[in-house]
Every structure is written in structure tokens, then in C-alpha cells.
Design a protein around this motif. Structure first.
Motif, short mmCIF file in Angstrom:
data_model
loop_
_atom_site.label_atom_id
_atom_site.label_comp_id
_atom_site.label_asym_id
_atom_site.label_seq_id
_atom_site.Cartn_x
_atom_site.Cartn_y
_atom_site.Cartn_z
N ARG A 52 0.80 -1.22 0.00
CA ARG A 52 0.00 0.00 0.00
C ARG A 52 0.83 1.28 0.00
O ARG A 52 0.36 2.35 -0.39
CB ARG A 52 -0.89 -0.02 1.26
CG ARG A 52 -1.91 1.08 1.37
CD ARG A 52 -1.94 1.66 2.79
NE ARG A 52 -0.70 2.37 3.10
CZ ARG A 52 -0.54 3.67 2.91
NH1 ARG A 52 -1.52 4.43 2.43
NH2 ARG A 52 0.63 4.26 3.19
N GLY A 86 -4.74 9.68 2.70
CA GLY A 86 -4.70 8.25 2.44
C GLY A 86 -3.71 7.51 3.33
O GLY A 86 -3.77 6.29 3.45
N THR A 135 -4.80 4.88 5.93
CA THR A 135 -5.21 3.52 5.56
C THR A 135 -4.14 2.49 5.92
O THR A 135 -4.43 1.29 5.96
CB THR A 135 -5.54 3.43 4.06
OG1 THR A 135 -4.41 3.83 3.28
CG2 THR A 135 -6.73 4.30 3.71
N ILE A 180 -13.12 4.29 3.58
CA ILE A 180 -11.79 4.34 2.98
C ILE A 180 -11.74 5.54 2.04
O ILE A 180 -12.61 5.70 1.18
CB ILE A 180 -11.48 3.05 2.19
CG1 ILE A 180 -11.54 1.83 3.11
CG2 ILE A 180 -10.12 3.13 1.52
CD1 ILE A 180 -11.44 0.50 2.37
N VAL A 230 -13.08 5.97 -1.88
CA VAL A 230 -14.10 4.99 -2.23
C VAL A 230 -15.46 5.70 -2.31
O VAL A 230 -15.90 6.31 -1.34
CB VAL A 230 -14.16 3.84 -1.19
CG1 VAL A 230 -15.34 2.92 -1.48
CG2 VAL A 230 -12.86 3.06 -1.21
N ILE A 233 -13.51 3.43 -7.06
CA ILE A 233 -12.47 4.35 -6.59
C ILE A 233 -12.45 5.59 -7.48
O ILE A 233 -12.30 5.48 -8.70
CB ILE A 233 -11.08 3.69 -6.63
CG1 ILE A 233 -11.13 2.26 -6.04
CG2 ILE A 233 -10.06 4.56 -5.91
CD1 ILE A 233 -11.58 2.18 -4.62
N ILE A 238 -5.17 5.96 -7.54
CA ILE A 238 -5.09 5.37 -6.21
C ILE A 238 -5.49 3.90 -6.24
O ILE A 238 -5.30 3.18 -5.27
CB ILE A 238 -6.00 6.13 -5.21
CG1 ILE A 238 -5.83 7.64 -5.36
CG2 ILE A 238 -5.68 5.75 -3.77
CD1 ILE A 238 -6.78 8.45 -4.52
N ARG A 274 -3.23 1.12 -5.00
CA ARG A 274 -2.83 1.11 -3.59
C ARG A 274 -4.00 0.82 -2.65
O ARG A 274 -3.79 0.57 -1.46
CB ARG A 274 -2.21 2.47 -3.22
CG ARG A 274 -0.89 2.76 -3.93
CD ARG A 274 -0.36 4.13 -3.57
NE ARG A 274 -0.14 4.26 -2.15
CZ ARG A 274 -0.06 5.42 -1.51
NH1 ARG A 274 -0.23 6.56 -2.17
NH2 ARG A 274 0.15 5.46 -0.21
N ILE A 275 -5.22 0.85 -3.17
CA ILE A 275 -6.38 0.66 -2.29
C ILE A 275 -6.76 -0.81 -2.14
O ILE A 275 -7.35 -1.20 -1.13
CB ILE A 275 -7.58 1.50 -2.79
CG1 ILE A 275 -7.34 2.96 -2.43
CG2 ILE A 275 -8.90 1.01 -2.23
CD1 ILE A 275 -8.50 3.88 -2.68
N VAL A 308 -5.93 -2.30 1.16
CA VAL A 308 -6.76 -1.70 2.22
C VAL A 308 -8.12 -2.40 2.25
O VAL A 308 -8.62 -2.79 3.31
CB VAL A 308 -6.93 -0.19 1.99
CG1 VAL A 308 -7.69 0.44 3.16
CG2 VAL A 308 -5.59 0.50 1.79
#
Length: 444
Positions: free
Chosen positions: A48, A142, A145, A316, A319, A375, A408, A411-412, A415
Motif C-alpha cells: 500500500r 490516504g 489507511t 476508505i 471509495v 475508486i 489510487i 494502492r487501495i 486496504v
């Protein structure tokens, strides 16, 4: 701020901010007798963290975790063999901010009069006033997270030992979609992808494989190492093995950047994101989470239904939507098309489809859990934007910002994966109770 806690049986509290001294994840309800190390937690955090590839922010936070409480510091009786195992007290994981320099703080100080469109900065200023933690967006960044990933890894490890595998991947990026695949194949792909990332991550290799930080070290000893690492970030990154796409494809059968199980789609995603980035803009996409080995009965009506709990992943950052199973596509189906018809086969219950995503009536059906997250594009972009001076309310322009994530989405997914694990374990403990869970862990 009262919204930084979740869960009933497996509870998680988070704290900290983007440019505070660091972030904290505290877990309540972690079963005793578990072995948990900073090395394995970092194995998920590195998925992440920023600065890992061309699709992420250039910020160079290594996200190295430190376990501060919740494990025995030594054998409680000589030879007991319970040193460094969880002891049922709250498990606290610290994630210090190491790439926190005044030059970056000054950039925020110079622009904090003008709220960034798409960010929380206007709303948080109106809510918290002069006390708003506006340096790097604080807990609305972010960066927070990372606390979810740290806590969720612990939950995911417990679930894995009980036969429940939680995994996630990029379903869509910049308009390019990953085709449908078998979920067992996708799970195996995610395991290879994670192994590849650990093997190529310079901090994993230099800090943990070379044992600069070890479980048995005292807290202050570990922090002394991090103080050294703070001055070595650039060197450690420079000494890392170069990621050669063809070599990685040959050895791991994965894409070197994106966690997308279809290699062709992953290449097209990166290309599409890159084209948008060159214009100074950003892009979004869809992250999908799945869980296999699901039991029947997770979820508590009415306000704690399993899908309602998963819907909290709207918390998050970035989102904008959460769907379960067919999700919004269900509106275009008839009842006969949407219903997952049931039959018996060799004494087992079989569903002909999974439009419900493994949840009916807010309770798990035993099918694979399927959830998708929409996202939004990264709000920080390399284009001038209209905004206001939040003190005078005069119209002004926000200059282009280059230190940013082009997207993003990449990287999400970790999470979402670990957030889902928190929800599932919390509900599993509600269904069976901690003692039964511990007994099952002991037999697994």
C-alpha cells in the motif's frame, strides 16, 4: 474525533495523521497465543505504501511498523515458550512517519488557505476551524489507511488459519477491465504477486531479511534503527533490485506494477493510466475483494448485516461506492435471472450462480464473498483549479501540484482486502465466540 473505532468483538482503533509523528492501530480482542511479527505485517504494508512505482505518489514513506504492546516480552515462566506471543491485551502497532520534511510541510502551509477541490480540506476546516490538522490532510489523508492494513493483516492471518482466504485485486483501472476468472486462480495469483513484491522491496530485504529489526529487540532499540533508516531512505531505495518486467513475468507470472490477475489487462491499465497522467490529470477504477471458505451465518440483523458492515468501506478515502455480488447490475435483471437458484448435489447444497455475492438477508450463505469498490480519480492533479481563500472567501486559483498519485486504485486493494478481513473476523467471533475460535485455532 469519535469515528476512529470499529468492531464489537474484534475491535480496531486508529489514530495519527499524514504529517504527525506517525499513525497507530490498536486491536482489541486479538486471541492469545498467536505469533505475530513486524516483518509479516510489513509484508502487507509494503503493498500500500507510496513511492513504489510509476502509478503511486513519490512520497518515500517506508511504513515500517513497530509492535508496541500486546505480546509477551519474554517467557512468562522459564522455558514456557510463550515469548513474543499475543497475550490477549490490546495489540498496538505504531507506524512512524519517516519521510516528513519541512519542505513538504511548507508546501502545505503555502496552500492551506485555498482548499483543494475533491479533498476534505474545506469541510474539515469548517468543522474543526483553526485546529484542523491540515498538514497533508491529517487523518483524512490516504496515509491513515496504513492502520487498516496493519490491523487487517492480523485478522486475515487468523481467518487464514481457519480456512477462510481473503484477497483482493484491481478489477478495472482507467476504463480497462480485467476479464472474469476463476477465484481460486485469482487467489493463487495474489499470493505470487505478494511474494514478488516482498522479494523486490528494498526495505523488506534490508531491514527484515537482514534482521536490523528483530522481534526480540526492545522498543527503544527498534526506534533507534528507524532513526538511522530515516537518513538512509534514498540509499536503501537506490540499492534495491531493479524490477525487470519480463523477468518478473517469467518468474512469478504477474505484472510488476498492478495486482491484476490478467497480464494483458494489467499492461493496458498501466498504459491507459499513463496517458491520462501525461495530461496532468488522474484516473480511478474498481477494486474487487473476495473471500473463499466462507461459513454460513455471518451477519446480525438489522443494523449489523454483513453487507451493511462491508458497506462501511465507504470510510476508505476515495471509495465512492460499494457493491456486493451483481451490485448495481441487479437493477437490469429479472427476479428469475438474479435469484441464485439452489440444488442438492451429492448431499451438498449448490448454488447455480452468485449474484448475491455470498450474502442473503444480510447473512453469509457459505458461497464466496464478492464485493467491489468504486475508486474515484486522485483529487490532487497537475492542473490549475478554481477554489477560494477560506479566510476571505475570495475566488482564487489553486496551482498545479505534481507530488501526487496518478491513480489510487493500485494502492487501495490491500486496504479493501484487510478491511474486509476485520469485518469477517468480527462477525465470526460474534457467531462462535472467542473461546470456540481459540479452540479451532489450536486445532488448525
Amino acid at each position: 474525533m469519535l469515528g476512529c473505532h470499529t468492531g464489537r468483538n474484534f475491535q480496531v482503533s486508529v489514530a495519527g495523521g499524514s504529517y504527525q509523528d506517525g499513525l497507530t492501530s490498536m486491536i482489541h480482542g486479538c486471541p492469545p497465543g498467536m505469533k505475530i511479527t513486524e516483518k509479516e505485517i510489513y509484508g502487507d504494508l509494503l503493498l500500500r505504501k507510496p513511492g513504489a512505482d510509476e502509478l503511486s505518489s513519490p512520497r518515500k514513506e517506508p511504513d515500517l511498523p513497530i509492535i508496541y504492546s500486546g505480546i509477551n516480552s519474554a517467557d512468562t515462566v522459564e522455558g514456557a515458550g510463550n515469548a513474543f506471543l499475543t497475550n490477549a491485551t490490546p495489540l498496538t502497532i505504531l507506524i512512524p512517519n519517516l519521510d516528513r520534511h519541512f519542505i513538504h510541510i511548507k508546501q502545505y502551509q503555502d496552500t492551506n488557505r485555498t482548499p483543494r477541490p475533491g479533498h476534505a480540506s474545506y469541510a474539515t476546516f469548517m468543522k474543526y476551524g483553526q485546529s484542523d490538522d491540515a498538514i497533508g490532510a491529517g487523518i483524512f489523508s490516504g496515509r491513515y489507511t496504513s492502520t487498516i492494513v496493519a490491523a487487517g493483516y492480523v485478522a486475515k492471518k487468523i481467518l487464514g488459519e481457519l480456512g477462510i482466504n481473503v484477497f483482493s485485486f484491481v478489477r478495472e483501472a482507467a476504463g480497462v477491465q480485467c476479464p472474469e476468472m476463476d477465484y481460486e486462480d485469482i487467489y493463487q495469483f495474489t499470493q505470487r504477486y505478494k511474494e514478488m513484491r516482498k522479494n523486490y522491496d528494498p526495505f523488506y530485504q534490508q531491514i527484515y531479511e537482514k534482521q536490523r529489526i528483530r522481534t526480540e529487540m526492545r522498543f527503544l532499540e527498534k526506534m533507534a534503527v528507524l532513526a538511522e533508516v530515516e537518513n538512509e531512505i534514498d540509499k536503501i531505495r537506490a540499492d534495491g533490485e531493479e524490477m525487470e518486467p519480463e523477468k518478473i513475468k517469467s518468474e512469478y507470472d504477474v505484472h510488476h506494477i498492478l495486482c491484476c490477475p490478467d497480464y494483458k489487462a494489467a499492461c493496458e491499465m498501466v498504459e491507459a493510466c499513463g496517458k491520462i497522467t501525461k495530461t496532468g490529470d488522474s484516473s480511478g477504477g474498481i477494486v474487487e475483494v473476495a473471500a473463499t471458505g466462507m461459513p454460513t451465518g455471518l451477519g446480525e440483523p438489522v443494523f449489523s448485516k454483513l453487507d451493511a458492515e462491508l458497506g462501511k468501506m465507504l470510510g476508505i478515502g476515495a471509495v465512492k461506492g460499494v457493491e456486493i455480488g451483481a451490485g448495481f447490475k441487479a437493477k437490469d435483471m429479472t427476479g428469475h435471472q438474479c435469484n441464485d437458484q439452489i440444488r442438492s448435489e451429492n448431499g451438498k447444497v449448490v448454488f447455480d450462480s452468485n449474484n448475491a455475492g455470498g450474502i442473503t438477508g444480510g447473512i453469509s450463505s457459505g458461497q464466496n464473498l464478492i464485493a467491489r469498490l468504486a475508486i474515484k480519480p486522485t483529487p490532487t492533479i497537475d492542473k490549475d483549479q478554481h477554489t477560494i481563500d477560506k479566510y476571505t472567501l475570495k475566488n482564487t486559483k489553486l496551482s498545479a501540484i505534481t507530488r501526487r498519485d496518478p491513480t489510487i486504485v493500485g494502492r487501495i486493494w490491500p486496504v479493501a482486502e484487510n478491511y474486509t478481513a476485520i469485518v469477517l473476523l468480527d462477525n465470526l467471533m460474534s457467531l462462535y465466540g472467542q473461546k470456540t475460535l481459540m479452540d479451532n485455532l489450536g486445532n488448525s
